[in-house]
Design an enzyme around this catalytic site. Structure first.
Site, PDB file in Angstrom:
ATOM      1  N   TYR A 110       1.537  -5.386 -10.886  1.00 26.75           N
ATOM      2  CA  TYR A 110       1.962  -6.789 -10.747  1.00 26.75           C
ATOM      3  C   TYR A 110       2.360  -7.389 -12.101  1.00 26.75           C
ATOM      4  CZ  TYR A 110      -0.151  -6.238  -6.148  1.00 26.75           C
ATOM      5  OH  TYR A 110      -0.464  -5.791  -4.895  1.00 26.75           O
ATOM      6  N   GLU A 152      -3.157 -12.288  -4.140  1.00 27.18           N
ATOM      7  CA  GLU A 152      -4.531 -12.034  -4.566  1.00 27.18           C
ATOM      8  C   GLU A 152      -4.723 -10.535  -4.723  1.00 27.18           C
ATOM      9  OE1 GLU A 152      -4.244 -13.916  -1.659  1.00 27.18           O
ATOM     10  OE2 GLU A 152      -4.800 -15.903  -2.392  1.00 27.18           O
ATOM     11  N   ASN A 171      -9.233  -3.884  -9.296  1.00 24.70           N
ATOM     12  CA  ASN A 171      -8.091  -3.028  -8.941  1.00 24.70           C
ATOM     13  C   ASN A 171      -7.072  -2.978 -10.086  1.00 24.70           C
ATOM     14  OD1 ASN A 171      -5.955  -1.673  -7.809  1.00 24.70           O
ATOM     15  ND2 ASN A 171      -6.058  -2.760  -5.868  1.00 24.70           N
ATOM     16  N   ALA A 226       0.845  -1.203   0.000  1.00 25.61           N
ATOM     17  CA  ALA A 226       0.000   0.000   0.000  1.00 25.61           C
ATOM     18  C   ALA A 226       0.874   1.245   0.000  1.00 25.61           C
ATOM     19  CB  ALA A 226      -0.921   0.004   1.216  1.00 25.61           C
TER      20      ALA A 226
HETATM   21  C1  LIG Z   1      -1.290  -0.330  -6.046  1.00 27.88           C
HETATM   22  C2  LIG Z   1      -0.440   0.730  -5.378  1.00 27.88           C
HETATM   23  C3  LIG Z   1       0.361   0.070  -4.259  1.00 27.88           C
HETATM   24  C4  LIG Z   1       0.519   1.331  -6.419  1.00 27.88           C
HETATM   25  O1  LIG Z   1       1.362   2.229  -5.736  1.00 27.88           O
HETATM   26  P1  LIG Z   1       2.099   3.420  -6.545  1.00 27.88           P
HETATM   27  O2  LIG Z   1       3.199   3.909  -5.675  1.00 27.88           O
HETATM   28  O3  LIG Z   1       1.118   4.406  -7.023  1.00 27.88           O
HETATM   29  O4  LIG Z   1       2.652   2.614  -7.782  1.00 27.88           O
HETATM   30  P2  LIG Z   1       3.784   3.084  -8.773  1.00 27.88           P
HETATM   31  O5  LIG Z   1       3.881   4.570  -8.805  1.00 27.88           O
HETATM   32  O6  LIG Z   1       5.003   2.319  -8.471  1.00 27.88           O
HETATM   33  O7  LIG Z   1       3.178   2.586 -10.126  1.00 27.88           O
HETATM   34  C5  LIG Z   1       3.518   1.330 -10.547  1.00 27.88           C
HETATM   35  C6  LIG Z   1       2.625   0.935 -11.684  1.00 27.88           C
HETATM   36  O8  LIG Z   1       1.298   0.777 -11.200  1.00 27.88           O
HETATM   37  C7  LIG Z   1       0.414   1.127 -12.217  1.00 27.88           C
HETATM   38  N1  LIG Z   1      -0.411   2.200 -11.706  1.00 27.88           N
HETATM   39  C8  LIG Z   1      -0.177   3.027 -10.683  1.00 27.88           C
HETATM   40  N2  LIG Z   1      -1.218   3.856 -10.497  1.00 27.88           N
HETATM   41  C9  LIG Z   1      -2.117   3.534 -11.474  1.00 27.88           C
HETATM   42  C10 LIG Z   1      -3.401   4.009 -11.802  1.00 27.88           C
HETATM   43  N3  LIG Z   1      -3.992   4.989 -11.095  1.00 27.88           N
HETATM   44  N4  LIG Z   1      -4.044   3.416 -12.821  1.00 27.88           N
HETATM   45  C11 LIG Z   1      -3.480   2.423 -13.527  1.00 27.88           C
HETATM   46  N5  LIG Z   1      -2.271   1.936 -13.254  1.00 27.88           N
HETATM   47  C12 LIG Z   1      -1.596   2.486 -12.238  1.00 27.88           C
HETATM   48  C13 LIG Z   1       1.210   1.515 -13.412  1.00 27.88           C
HETATM   49  O9  LIG Z   1       1.443   0.354 -14.181  1.00 27.88           O
HETATM   50  C14 LIG Z   1       2.504   1.938 -12.810  1.00 27.88           C
HETATM   51  O10 LIG Z   1       3.538   1.776 -13.718  1.00 27.88           O
HETATM   52  P3  LIG Z   1       4.074   3.064 -14.539  1.00 27.88           P
HETATM   53  O11 LIG Z   1       4.724   3.953 -13.518  1.00 27.88           O
HETATM   54  O12 LIG Z   1       5.032   2.460 -15.490  1.00 27.88           O
HETATM   55  O13 LIG Z   1       2.876   3.690 -15.171  1.00 27.88           O
HETATM   56  C15 LIG Z   1      -1.315   1.896  -4.820  1.00 27.88           C
HETATM   57  O14 LIG Z   1      -2.196   2.325  -5.833  1.00 27.88           O
HETATM   58  C16 LIG Z   1      -2.118   1.534  -3.589  1.00 27.88           C
HETATM   59  O15 LIG Z   1      -1.627   1.623  -2.459  1.00 27.88           O
HETATM   60  N6  LIG Z   1      -3.389   1.131  -3.763  1.00 27.88           N
HETATM   61  C17 LIG Z   1      -4.257   0.821  -2.627  1.00 27.88           C
HETATM   62  C18 LIG Z   1      -3.825  -0.427  -1.939  1.00 27.88           C
HETATM   63  C19 LIG Z   1      -3.766  -1.546  -2.922  1.00 27.88           C
HETATM   64  O16 LIG Z   1      -4.608  -1.657  -3.785  1.00 27.88           O
HETATM   65  N7  LIG Z   1      -2.759  -2.417  -2.764  1.00 27.88           N
HETATM   66  C20 LIG Z   1      -2.605  -3.587  -3.581  1.00 27.88           C
HETATM   67  C21 LIG Z   1      -3.190  -4.752  -2.835  1.00 27.88           C
HETATM   68  S1  LIG Z   1      -3.323  -6.210  -3.844  1.00 27.88           S
END
Ligand SMILES: CC(C)(COP(=O)(O)OP(=O)(O)OC[C@H]1O[C@@H](n2cnc3c(N)ncnc32)[C@H](O)[C@@H]1OP(=O)(O)O)[C@@H](O)C(=O)NCCC(=O)NCCS
Length: 230
Positions: A179, A167, A172, A135
């Site tokens: 991933y 999972e 999402n 997260a």
């Molecule tokens: C999923 C999560 C951890 C990504 O964190 P983040 O720091 O924003 O991710 P990053 O900046 O490293 O982005 C990595 C990749 O995620 C994808 N991504 C990030 N935000 C995105 C968005 N809003 N829509 C689509 N893809 C997205 C992209 O592929 C991105 O790659 P890119 O930089 O080449 O475009 C964050 O959105 C989060 O905390 N979500 C809520 C909790 C959650 O869903 N956790 C996963 C549990 S399974």
């Protein structure tokens, strides 16, 4: 991650998931020294780093619970609670002319400011690695912090020569895109896996095998270069 980080971690958790983990779940996870790795991502002077702290002393066996249900991803963040009244900035009263006001000195550049911006964990059991949670604080998303966390967790799994699974909620797309970038592919659906968690009920099971092979190392190196953390 160490116990001292939990207040901030739980604050991020509450912004990321409708039903965050309870503190004792984190404490139990952190006590499983050899079978868990929990990392925090810090922003140091506005630049992301990942780090895991020293592991705390093991807790008694009755505290060692099974792997908690991995946290799902969802795209909606909880609306943060309004700040308590004492945090609301009022217009300050004008001071009388004889009162001296001191302008605070600007911080010298060498003083580090550190904020925990995200966290992630992996459970190692029976030769398998399973991501339990990832997260990133909504205020710091889209800057590669999630990818840095996953990179560090993947490297740990690679060192143990395990496969890796997780999972993720079926709706999402942000997490699924993240991933896929790491070579995780969908291998099944778990119907109603997240029922009662406030998230989309179905989970997609994703998996990466052969992560100890040179091809996979090349993928991780490429990602590390892209993230500028090689
Ligand atoms: C999923 C999560 C951890 C990504 O964190 P983040 O720091 O924003 O991710 P990053 O900046 O490293 O982005 C990595 C990749 O995620 C994808 N991504 C990030 N935000 C995105 C968005 N809003 N829509 C689509 N893809 C997205 C992209 O592929 C991105 O790659 P890119 O930089 O080449 O475009 C964050 O959105 C989060 O905390 N979500 C809520 C909790 C959650 O869903 N956790 C996963 C549990 S399974």
């Amino acid at each position: 991650m160490r116990a001292m980080h939990l207040d901030r971690v739980m604050c991020i958790d509450a912004r990321c998931y409708p039903i965050p983990w309870a503190r004792d779940v984190y404490e139990s996870e952190l006590s499983l020294n050899d079978e868990r790795l929990y990392l925090i991502a810090r922003i140091v002077n506005n630049r992301a780093t990942t780090r895991h702290g020293r592991t705390p002393k093991p807790q008694p066996a009755h505290n060692q619970t099974k792997t908690p249900k991995p946290q799902p991803a969802h795209n909606q963040t909880k609306t943060p609670k309004p700040q308590p009244a004492h945090n609301q900035t009022k217009t300050p009263k004008p001071r009388p002319a004889h009162t001296l006001t001191m302008t605070p000195k600007p911080r010298p550049a060498h003083i580090l400011t550190m904020t925990i911006a995200g966290y992630g964990g992996v459970a190692f059991e029976e030769g398998k690695a399973h991501i339990t949670t990832v997260a990133v604080d909504p205020d710091h998303r889209g800057r590669g912090i999630g990818a840095q966390l996953l990179l560090a967790l993947m490297l740990a799994a690679r060192r143990r020569r395990t496969s890796l699974t997780l999972e993720v909620a079926s709706d999402n797309s942000a997490a699924q895109a993240l991933y896929r970038r790491f070579g995780l592919a969908p291998v099944g659906i778990r119907r109603d896996y997240y029922t009662g968690t406030g998230l989309s009920p179905d989970a997609i099971l994703m998996r990466a095998d052969e992560i100890h092979q040179p091809d996979y190392a090349n993928r991780l190196i490429k990602i590390a270069v892209e993230l500028d953390c090689a």
